[in-house]
Scaffold this active site. Structure first.
Site, PDB file in Angstrom:
ATOM      1  N   SER A 105       0.838  -1.196   0.000  1.00 56.70           N
ATOM      2  CA  SER A 105       0.000   0.000   0.000  1.00 56.70           C
ATOM      3  C   SER A 105       0.870   1.241   0.000  1.00 56.70           C
ATOM      4  O   SER A 105       1.987   1.235   0.546  1.00 56.70           O
ATOM      5  CB  SER A 105      -0.897   0.003   1.246  1.00 56.70           C
ATOM      6  OG  SER A 105      -1.472   1.280   1.465  1.00 56.70           O
TER       7      SER A 105
ATOM      8  N   TYR B   4      -1.064  -0.763  10.372  1.00 59.61           N
ATOM      9  CA  TYR B   4      -1.223  -1.184   8.975  1.00 59.61           C
ATOM     10  C   TYR B   4      -0.038  -0.733   8.125  1.00 59.61           C
ATOM     11  O   TYR B   4       0.545  -1.532   7.383  1.00 59.61           O
ATOM     12  CB  TYR B   4      -2.524  -0.606   8.424  1.00 59.61           C
ATOM     13  CG  TYR B   4      -2.753  -0.831   6.946  1.00 59.61           C
ATOM     14  CD1 TYR B   4      -3.226  -2.056   6.484  1.00 59.61           C
ATOM     15  CD2 TYR B   4      -2.517   0.186   6.020  1.00 59.61           C
ATOM     16  CE1 TYR B   4      -3.450  -2.262   5.124  1.00 59.61           C
ATOM     17  CE2 TYR B   4      -2.745  -0.016   4.666  1.00 59.61           C
ATOM     18  CZ  TYR B   4      -3.202  -1.235   4.223  1.00 59.61           C
ATOM     19  OH  TYR B   4      -3.416  -1.442   2.888  1.00 59.61           O
TER      20      TYR B   4
END
Length: 285
Positions: free
Chosen positions: A164, A176
């Protein structure tokens, strides 16, 4: 004209004459390949592209209904697919599913891992359980998949992972984003480890796409603001990511390994802040 200049056209390399389908006769394993909603996800898109290009698909997912939807979609289009259920945060479950896929199809040529999510809390507000879940889902699960699958792969195989843009962001830290940063290092490390076996590993860093993951936590106003901040002023989707990951696992990318490819529409839109050391524009009257 001298005989030294009477060359044959240099098109003998397989890349010069390659035509779709690019994966005829191969087997692709897609971790997280289930179709879990109307927008789909990167995993489903990858499974579909692999099947459309001649591969048989092993769909590994913990959601039985989602895996069944992908299998049915591929079979309805004339392809081959089987579902293998697994909790990819559990190493034994992951290994059992991948071993079963190999036993069923007799080979594994391509491995794609699209699993990820959760862990979007600020790092100093996240609980230990939230931190651990983010690491388990975004990092350790991918390690389990690569570790279990590589033992079944031979020279010419390829793997791809999905990261990401949060991995490179300098904004507030989240479990994350930290896990995705580690995932990129895992992918590069796996490429170096498997290179002498002729197995390639690459990673796709996802930009600001619209899909099920984004739709869960974003209003239409936020979505539009985000689109305006992309350099190309357009919004990507699952297929943009899957197309890049697909390429990285075909023979057309045979000399690419250990790379992290950003698929993000050019990243954040550049702002006109002047040019340091240049000439100031004249002031308006």
């Amino acid at each position: 004209m001298s005989t030294e200049e009477n060359w044959e056209t240099p098109v003998s390399d397989p890349l010069a004459s390659a035509q779709a389908p690019w994966l005829e006769g191969k087997v692709a394993l897609v971790a997280g390949g289930g179709l879990s909603g109307p927008l789909g996800g990167v995993g489903f898109a990858l499974a579909w592209l692999y099947a459309r290009n001649g591969a048989a698909i092993a769909v590994v997912d913990r959601d039985e209904a989602a895996a069944a939807r992908t299998v049915e979609a591929i079979r309805s289009a004339g392809g081959q697919a089987e579902a293998f259920l697994a909790d990819l945060t559990d190493p034994d479950s992951t290994t059992a599913a991948i071993d079963a896929a190999h036993e069923h199809f007799g080979r594994l040529d391509v491995v794609a891992d699209s699993v990820g999510g959760t862990g979007v809390q600020p790092i100093f507000e996240a609980t230990e359980d939230q931190w651990d879940l983010a690491m388990d889902l975004n990092l350790k699960s991918v390690w389990y998949v690569l570790r279990a699958a590589q033992k079944h792969m031979t020279r010419g195989g390829a793997m791809v992972t999905i990261s990401s843009g949060a991995a490179e962001g300098r904004g507030p830290g989240m479990p994350y984003s930290i896990a995705k940063s580690a995932l990129e290092k895992l992918s590069v490390g796996a490429a170096g480890t498997l290179a002498d076996r002729g197995i390639r590993v690459n990673c796709v860093r996802v930009g600001m796409i619209w899909g099920a993951f984004a739709a869960r936590g974003m209003t239409e106003e936020q979505r539009e603001f985000r689109r305006q901040n992309v350099a190309m002023q357009t919004e990507g989707n699952n297929w943009d990511i899957a197309a890049a990951a697909f390429f990285l696992t075909t023979d057309q990318s045979r000399w690419i390994t250990g790379q992290v490819l950003s698929v993000d529409g050019g990243g954040n839109k550049p702002q006109n802040t002047g040019s340091a050391g240049g000439t100031r524009p004249p002031k308006a009257n």
